[in-house]
Design a protein around this motif. Structure first.
Motif, PDB file in Angstrom:
ATOM      1  N   PHE A  53       0.834  -1.210   0.000  1.00 45.21           N
ATOM      2  CA  PHE A  53       0.000   0.000   0.000  1.00 45.21           C
ATOM      3  C   PHE A  53       0.864   1.253   0.000  1.00 45.21           C
ATOM      4  O   PHE A  53       0.542   2.245  -0.673  1.00 45.21           O
ATOM      5  CB  PHE A  53      -0.935  -0.003   1.203  1.00 45.21           C
ATOM      6  N   ALA A  54       1.965   1.226   0.750  1.00 39.64           N
ATOM      7  CA  ALA A  54       2.870   2.377   0.777  1.00 39.64           C
ATOM      8  C   ALA A  54       3.495   2.605  -0.600  1.00 39.64           C
ATOM      9  O   ALA A  54       3.643   3.756  -1.047  1.00 39.64           O
ATOM     10  CB  ALA A  54       3.962   2.162   1.823  1.00 39.64           C
ATOM     11  N   LEU A  55       3.870   1.532  -1.284  1.00 34.76           N
ATOM     12  CA  LEU A  55       4.418   1.675  -2.637  1.00 34.76           C
ATOM     13  C   LEU A  55       3.341   2.146  -3.618  1.00 34.76           C
ATOM     14  O   LEU A  55       3.634   2.897  -4.555  1.00 34.76           O
ATOM     15  CB  LEU A  55       5.020   0.347  -3.100  1.00 34.76           C
ATOM     16  N   TYR A  56       2.116   1.707  -3.391  1.00 33.06           N
ATOM     17  CA  TYR A  56       1.006   2.210  -4.209  1.00 33.06           C
ATOM     18  C   TYR A  56       0.861   3.718  -4.028  1.00 33.06           C
ATOM     19  O   TYR A  56       0.667   4.466  -5.006  1.00 33.06           O
ATOM     20  CB  TYR A  56      -0.285   1.490  -3.834  1.00 33.06           C
ATOM     21  N   LEU A  57       0.949   4.194  -2.783  1.00 35.60           N
ATOM     22  CA  LEU A  57       0.886   5.630  -2.527  1.00 35.60           C
ATOM     23  C   LEU A  57       2.059   6.361  -3.172  1.00 35.60           C
ATOM     24  O   LEU A  57       1.911   7.469  -3.678  1.00 35.60           O
ATOM     25  CB  LEU A  57       0.877   5.899  -1.018  1.00 35.60           C
ATOM     26  N   ALA A  58       3.250   5.726  -3.125  1.00 38.67           N
ATOM     27  CA  ALA A  58       4.412   6.336  -3.759  1.00 38.67           C
ATOM     28  C   ALA A  58       4.205   6.481  -5.263  1.00 38.67           C
ATOM     29  O   ALA A  58       4.600   7.495  -5.864  1.00 38.67           O
ATOM     30  CB  ALA A  58       5.663   5.508  -3.470  1.00 38.67           C
ATOM     31  N   ASN A  59       3.581   5.468  -5.881  1.00 39.98           N
ATOM     32  CA  ASN A  59       3.265   5.554  -7.305  1.00 39.98           C
ATOM     33  C   ASN A  59       2.196   6.598  -7.582  1.00 39.98           C
ATOM     34  O   ASN A  59       2.254   7.324  -8.575  1.00 39.98           O
ATOM     35  CB  ASN A  59       2.784   4.197  -7.839  1.00 39.98           C
ATOM     36  N   LEU A  60       1.213   6.683  -6.674  1.00 39.85           N
ATOM     37  CA  LEU A  60       0.065   7.560  -6.885  1.00 39.85           C
ATOM     38  C   LEU A  60       0.380   9.019  -6.555  1.00 39.85           C
ATOM     39  O   LEU A  60      -0.041   9.939  -7.274  1.00 39.85           O
ATOM     40  CB  LEU A  60      -1.102   7.083  -6.022  1.00 39.85           C
ATOM     41  N   VAL A  61       1.139   9.234  -5.456  1.00 38.72           N
ATOM     42  CA  VAL A  61       1.408  10.598  -4.984  1.00 38.72           C
ATOM     43  C   VAL A  61       2.889  10.929  -5.152  1.00 38.72           C
ATOM     44  O   VAL A  61       3.292  11.604  -6.095  1.00 38.72           O
ATOM     45  CB  VAL A  61       0.968  10.778  -3.515  1.00 38.72           C
ATOM     46  N   SER A  62       3.706  10.443  -4.208  1.00 35.78           N
ATOM     47  CA  SER A  62       5.157  10.637  -4.260  1.00 35.78           C
ATOM     48  C   SER A  62       5.782   9.757  -3.187  1.00 35.78           C
ATOM     49  O   SER A  62       5.078   9.132  -2.387  1.00 35.78           O
ATOM     50  CB  SER A  62       5.534  12.104  -4.015  1.00 35.78           C
ATOM     51  N   TRP A  63       7.103   9.735  -3.131  1.00 39.83           N
ATOM     52  CA  TRP A  63       7.790   8.916  -2.126  1.00 39.83           C
ATOM     53  C   TRP A  63       7.578   9.454  -0.722  1.00 39.83           C
ATOM     54  O   TRP A  63       7.821   8.748   0.263  1.00 39.83           O
ATOM     55  CB  TRP A  63       9.286   8.830  -2.432  1.00 39.83           C
ATOM     56  N   HIS A  64       7.125  10.705  -0.575  1.00 44.81           N
ATOM     57  CA  HIS A  64       6.864  11.276   0.756  1.00 44.81           C
ATOM     58  C   HIS A  64       5.699  10.583   1.457  1.00 44.81           C
ATOM     59  O   HIS A  64       5.659  10.500   2.697  1.00 44.81           O
ATOM     60  CB  HIS A  64       6.537  12.772   0.645  1.00 44.81           C
ATOM     61  N   ALA A  65       4.716  10.116   0.669  1.00 40.63           N
ATOM     62  CA  ALA A  65       3.458   9.629   1.233  1.00 40.63           C
ATOM     63  C   ALA A  65       3.612   8.461   2.204  1.00 40.63           C
ATOM     64  O   ALA A  65       2.917   8.424   3.238  1.00 40.63           O
ATOM     65  CB  ALA A  65       2.503   9.258   0.094  1.00 40.63           C
ATOM     66  N   PRO A  66       4.472   7.459   1.948  1.00 41.32           N
ATOM     67  CA  PRO A  66       4.573   6.339   2.900  1.00 41.32           C
ATOM     68  C   PRO A  66       4.964   6.764   4.309  1.00 41.32           C
ATOM     69  O   PRO A  66       4.448   6.213   5.290  1.00 41.32           O
ATOM     70  CB  PRO A  66       5.643   5.442   2.267  1.00 41.32           C
ATOM     71  N   PHE A  67       5.862   7.731   4.436  1.00 37.73           N
ATOM     72  CA  PHE A  67       6.282   8.169   5.766  1.00 37.73           C
ATOM     73  C   PHE A  67       5.153   8.896   6.481  1.00 37.73           C
ATOM     74  O   PHE A  67       4.960   8.732   7.699  1.00 37.73           O
ATOM     75  CB  PHE A  67       7.507   9.077   5.656  1.00 37.73           C
ATOM     76  N   LEU A  68       4.381   9.684   5.747  1.00 37.57           N
ATOM     77  CA  LEU A  68       3.238  10.367   6.354  1.00 37.57           C
ATOM     78  C   LEU A  68       2.176   9.358   6.774  1.00 37.57           C
ATOM     79  O   LEU A  68       1.511   9.538   7.800  1.00 37.57           O
ATOM     80  CB  LEU A  68       2.656  11.384   5.371  1.00 37.57           C
TER      81      LEU A  68
END
Length: 423
Positions: free
Chosen positions: A150-165
């Motif tokens: 899911f974190a990698l999906y967010l990275a693809n969808l938004v940016s690499w910042h999203a998983p940490f948030l």
């Protein structure tokens, strides 16, 4: 297991989920961060190891005072500091600020693992500790199964910042539950103050007890052997094997599902048949898998793709099965070794010892990342990673040494007690 014990393990597993997800997500983000900041393999592994080296330093320092406080309070303070550092990672605009944020997160994250293991060891006797450790280690599986994809999906969808948030938001929601339902852990404080050992005794106890210092060496080497190959799995799968960014999350999904079941099953088996035998079976089983993973060719050159709704199934299924098995035995190795290591120290000294243990584990994983970064290079023309197989060979040698140390240092725990019968 009663309901209070289950609540305790669920809360600790949830905390472990966010803590492990933060640690795990940095490595799969390699094929995002390396092009984003134009990083070399060495620069990327410095970023990975920054957290672990910082955590090793804080874990070592905490060993001198942590046994003098309620383990719940230490855990909460450490977790809040860790969340601040993780959210800062999600807001970092440059490589340097991200590096500094990882260092800050590591200072507090280095205290978390030791406290979790100490609380479990204080709450469960050795005979039931494998099952408890299995539930705690299932957080690793859930982080792999749900968190990383899911974190990698967010990275693809938004940016690499999203998983940490994402980790920061989940952690903030968990803090009130920990404050409300985690019981105070002060049993180790109920000793005669006149006989309480000095803060320096944590070192003298380790030096004086061969089982303790060999357990620490064993722990550090396990992490070193395991994390040698971890940082470059995602980049290697994309640049060398031919997985796309949309496919690589499946590695963690399949591996996490496998590890979730393996952590609980192997934890229970270790209680029934012994921690050392299960540890040795898992570690021996991992050796050929490490060899194959670090020598995988570009699959399309060897296995023609069988398309299923546009997905080249035939090429990827063997690799996903391989990672499922490898995640399973690696989790079994972690469950059994954690239970074995916690057995060599008394409860009143366990917090300090586990801080040392956490420090050695973080140091082992940090040195592993740095070592792999210096061994692996990038072909300037094709972009493929070179010498990843060398990292695999070093990992195998290290794990063989762990098998020897595990048998030598912990096998006495599996021997049945001899009960004297009066005549």
């Amino acid at each position: 297991m009663n309901w209070k014990e289950r609540i305790l393990l669920i809360l600790l597993a949830a905390l472990n989920f966010t803590h492990i997800l933060d640690f795990m997500i940095m490595m799969p983000l390699g094929n995002y961060l390396m092009p984003y900041f134009d990083l070399s393999p060495k620069q990327f592994t410095i970023l990975v190891s920054a957290y672990t080296i910082s955590a090793a330093v804080s874990g070592f320092g905490a060993a001198f005072f942590v046994d003098r406080f309620d383990r719940k309070k230490v855990l909460l303070y450490a977790y809040v500091g860790f969340l601040i550092g993780t959210i800062s990672c999600g807001l970092a605009p440059t490589y340097i600020t991200l590096l500094l944020a990882r260092l800050f997160a590591g200072l507090f994250g280095g205290l978390i693992g030791a406290q979790v293991l100490s609380i479990v060891a204080d709450s469960f006797p050795y005979e039931r500790r494998g099952t408890a450790m299995g539930m705690i280690m299932s957080a690793f599986a859930l982080a792999s199964t749900l968190g990383v994809p899911f974190a990698l999906y967010l990275a693809n969808l938004v940016s690499w910042h999203a998983p940490f948030l994402l980790v920061g938001i989940l952690g903030i929601a968990l803090v009130p539950l920990l404050m409300r339902y985690l019981p105070p852990m002060t049993g180790h404080l109920h000793v005669d103050h006149s006989t309480r050992p000095s803060k320096w005794s944590v070192i003298t106890n380790v030096i004086a007890d061969p089982y303790q210092y060999w357990a620490l060496i064993f722990s550090g080497l396990i992490m070193f052997g395991h994390f040698l190959i971890i940082p470059f799995i995602n980049p290697y799968m994309e640049f060398n094997v031919g997985f796309s960014k949309n496919i690589t999350p499946l590695i963690y999904l399949v591996g996490g599902v496998s590890a979730f079941f393996a952590s609980n099953i192997l934890g229970r088996l270790s209680d029934s048949y012994g921690k050392v035998p299960i540890f040795m079976i898992c570690t021996f089983s991992a050796l050929p898998m490490v060899l194959v993973i670090t020598n995988l060719p570009h699959l399309q050159d060897y296995i023609p793709g069988l398309s299923f709704w546009g997905f080249p199934v035939q090429s990827y299924i063997p690799v996903l099965m391989l990672f499922g098995l490898w995640f399973s035995v690696a989790t079994g190795r972690g469950v059994t070794s954690s239970a074995m290591i916690t057995s060599v120290v008394n409860p009143e000294q366990r917090g300090g010892f586990q801080s040392f243990n956490s420090s050695l584990q973080q140091l082992g994983s940090g040195l592993a990342a740095l070592t792999s970064g210096f061994m692996v290079s990038k072909d300037p023309v094709s972009g493929k990673l070179l010498h990843y197989d060398w990292v695999g060979y070093l990992s195998i040698v290290t794990l063989l040494l762990c098998i020897y140390l595990g048998y030598k240092n912990f096998n006495h725990l599996e021997k049945p007690k001899v009960v004297a019968v009066s005549k």
